[in-house]
Design an enzyme around this catalytic site. Structure first.
Site, short mmCIF file in Angstrom:
data_model
loop_
_atom_site.label_atom_id
_atom_site.label_comp_id
_atom_site.label_asym_id
_atom_site.label_seq_id
_atom_site.Cartn_x
_atom_site.Cartn_y
_atom_site.Cartn_z
N TYR A 150 0.82 -1.21 0.00
CA TYR A 150 0.00 0.00 0.00
C TYR A 150 0.86 1.27 0.00
CZ TYR A 150 -4.13 -2.85 1.05
OH TYR A 150 -5.15 -3.76 1.01
N LYS A 185 3.24 -15.45 2.67
CA LYS A 185 3.20 -16.18 1.40
C LYS A 185 4.66 -16.43 1.05
CE LYS A 185 0.89 -17.67 -2.24
NZ LYS A 185 0.08 -18.88 -2.20
N ASP A 196 -11.45 -8.46 7.05
CA ASP A 196 -12.82 -8.31 6.53
C ASP A 196 -13.51 -9.67 6.47
OD1 ASP A 196 -12.66 -5.60 6.20
OD2 ASP A 196 -13.41 -5.60 4.15
N ASP A 235 -3.28 -17.97 1.57
CA ASP A 235 -4.41 -18.61 0.88
C ASP A 235 -5.03 -19.69 1.77
OD1 ASP A 235 -1.90 -19.73 0.53
OD2 ASP A 235 -2.26 -20.43 -1.51
#
Ligand code: NAD
Length: 352
Positions: free
Chosen positions: A135, A186, A246, A218
């Site tokens: 970000y 990851k 979320d 994942d």
């Protein structure tokens, strides 16, 4: 205690008002100063984070934020969009540690999208790094490449010190809870998170009582749905944390129930619901104010070190729910359907 109140956009002002009313009902000596952020900042001062708002936030002990964003600002240049105000205030105040508890109140077990035996008594804490990662990483942008076609670029990067400071926060929280910490990465594909994993393992030697495990993001997304109660504290980077928190919110029935705290290294914090500005329901007085009210409880716990008032607010929320009060997002047949302001009043009435 000086608290900056930044209502923001959409449902922000409605839900923030309820939390401020709860704060006032507690009779704690506080100085409250309101300022615009997001689209409200742009409309008033041409900037989603006006200098006066940042200055107020810097001089305050804590910040209570509603939410920012509205579709009507989508056509603005990126640096003028409401969400930039949020990213800049987090960065400007160095609020690198985002704590997002996902707690399922027994009264709302029916509102969860999962079967009750999978989610009942769920109580997990997601620790998300907030000021680094893709970000913020440079280079970024959209440019024309050597083949003459447009190309978008974002850069995932984390320095050792950035990983270490969020790791310490997560280990400390794990020590206060069940001493189980799961780090999400990851590392099989992304070098940034390979470094993340190495540092987590190195630091775990300083916390021998904490059982550290690792999971690829994942798989974590899948496990949160399959068996969320296997987790207690999760720690992860900015983008993975954004998505997983979320996802976790839906386990608790509604994103309208999820508070959050964003802390700097001195526990100064910005407190805000995990959800956005919900422009689809803004101005209708139907939003759920509980995530914002629970964020206020987190302010007492983490910045003011006042566990008594934190628990008092959380108990009042629980009592309002057990009395059957529900906003539309958590309503089922047989409940007492209330508006945003009525839910705020129900919490205040349940404070004692
Ligand atoms: P959102 O969280 O605003 O809304 C998603 C859905 O959840 C909507 O159906 C909405 O009505 C519902 N919802 C959210 N909060 C609720 C509440 N308290 N009570 C009842 N229902 C609630 O996400 P979105 O629709 O993807 O984004 C809307 C705007 O919010 C965008 O401009 C986005 O950039 C912004 N946003 C801001 C933040 C923030 O301020 N921290 C976070 C996420 C999104």
């Amino acid at each position: 205690m000086k608290i900056a109140i930044l209502p923001g956009d959409g449902i922000g002002p409605e839900i923030t008002k309820q939390a401020v009313d709860v704060l006032k009902a507690l009779n704690v000596a506080t100085e409250l100063v309101e300022a615009p952020i997001g689209g409200a900042g742009y409309e008033k001062f041409g900037d989603p984070l006006p200098d006066s708002t940042l200055d107020l936030a810097i001089k305050s002990d804590a910040i209570l934020l509603g939410a920012v964003g509205d579709w009507k600002f989508d056509a603005l240049p990126r640096d003028k969009r409401p969400e930039q105000g949020l990213l800049r205030i987090r960065k400007g105040l160095n609020l690198f540690a985002n704590l997002r508890p996902a707690i399922l109140y027994p009264e709302l077990v029916g509102a969860s999208s999962l079967k009750s035996e999978i989610v009942s008594n769920l109580d997990i804490m997601i620790v998300r790094e907030l000021t680094g990662d893709i970000y913020f990483g440079q280079p970024r942008g959209i440019h024309t490449n050597e083949n003459g076609e447009r190309e978008g670029i974002n850069t995932m990067r984390y320095s050792e010190s950035e990983i270490k400071r969020i790791a310490h926060v997560a280990f400390h929280i794990a020590m206060k809870r069940s001493k189980k910490l799961c780090s999400i990465d990851k590392a099989n594909v992304l070098e940034t998170t390979e470094l993340w994993r190495q540092i987590m393992i190195d630091l775990s030697k300083e916390y021998p009582e904490v059982e550290l495990t690792h999971m690829y993001v994942d798989n974590a997304a899948m496990q949160l749905i399959k068996n969320p109660k296997q987790f207690d504290v999760l720690v992860t980077g900015n983008i993975f944390g954004d998505i997983l928190s979320d996802e976790a919110s839906m386990l608790t029935g509604s994103i309208g129930m999820l508070p959050s705290a964003s802390l700097d290294s001195n526990n100064k914090g910005m407190y805000e619901p995990s959800h956005g500005s919900a422009p689809d329901i803004a101005g209708k007085n139907i939003a759920n104010p509980l995530a914002t009210i629970l964020s206020l409880a987190m302010m007492f716990r983490y910045t003011f070190n006042d566990e008594k008032n934190a628990k008092k607010i959380e108990a009042a929320v629980k009592k309002a729910l057990s009395r059957g009060f529900r906003t539309a997002d958590i309503y089922s047949a047989g409940d007492k359907k209330v508006s945003c302001s009525e839910m705020g009043e129900a919490v205040i009435a349940s404070l004692n």
